[in-house]
Design a protein around this motif. Sequence first.
Motif: not given
Length: 322
Positions: A62-75
Motif C-alpha cells: 500500500f505504501y509506494k513512496d519508499g521501501y519499509i522492511h521489518i525483520g522481526s516483530f512481536s508484542f
Amino acid sequence: MDASKNNTFLNFNDLDSFLNEHNSNVIWLLVATILSCGWIIYLTYYNSRNIGLFLTLIINRFYKDGYIHIGSFSFSVLSGKVMFRDVYYINQDMSIRIQDGFLIFRWWKMYNPKQKQHDPKAETRLYLTVNGFEFHVYNRTDLYAGLQETFGLEPTLLTSRKDEDECLLCSVNISTEGPEPASSWRSLIPVVKLNISTGRLAFGNHHLPQTLCVNFEDAFLTYATKPPSSHLDQYMHIVKGSLENVRVMLVPSPRYLGLQNDEPPRLMGEGFVVMQSNDVDIYYYQDEPGRSVVCTVDQWICDVLGPPAAPASWRRPDGRKL
C-alpha cells in the motif's frame, strides 16, 4: 490372499488394539511433548520473523513512496510492549535503519482527559528504546526539482515538485484546535521519552568526496509540547535531552571516483574529526504552523471585492442593458 492384509492403513479397531497393547498413555505423552517442544521453538525463533515478513509485504503493497522492511516483530498486550528488529526505511532522499528496539505504551496509567496538554510533568505513557540507529540523508529531490523549474531545465528526477506558484494572492483560514483537550492526541500522550544507544547521522553521497557524520553512544531525549509563540500557530514542539561521546567527522565517501584537491589536515580513525565532546545538551523547539486554505486570484477577488459590475454600455443580444 485376504484383502485386509493388502491394506497398509490401520482402521480404528486395529489402532485401538495397538494402543492398548503398547500402553497408550506413554505414547500420547510422547506425542504431546514433541508437539509442545516444536510449538515453543516456533514461537521463540520463527513467529516474530514471520510476523515481520507479513508486515513488510502488507505495508509495501500500500505504501509506494519508499521501501519499509521489518525483520522481526512481536508484542505483548499485558505489558504494552512492542519489540522489533532489523527495521529500515529507504526512499530516494534518505534512509533510516534500526538494529533493534522496543516500545512500551503504559496503557494502565490513569487517563485524565481534562489534563493540560502542555504540561511537561504529565504522565509518560510512551517510552521508546532504540539500539543501532542510523539516519542518512543522501539526496534532496524537492530542492533539485525546484532549481530545474526555476532555470527552465528539463526534469531529470523521478518526481517533480508540485507547482506552488499558481496562486499569487491567497486567503488564509487558520484552523486552531478546540478548547477541549480530549480531541487531541497530545492529551493522551503529552510526553514521550526516547533512549538511543549507538546512533549515527550521515549527510552526503558518493558524488561528494566527504560525508559529514555525527556519531554518539547514548542519547536521552524527551519530547513534549507547549503553547506556540504566535497565535497563528497550533502548538510548539519541544525536544530536550543529552548526548554522550559525540563526534562530528568528515569521512571519505566509499564510492567517490572524482578528484580530491583539498586533503584534511589529519585523520583519526574513520575520518577527520571536526568536533568532539563527552556531553552535549540539546534544546530544540519548532512551532507547528496553522492550517491554511489556498485559493486562486479570481476567487480571492470575488470574495473580497464582490462580483465585477458590467459597464452600462454593455447590452444583451436582445438590446437590453446588462
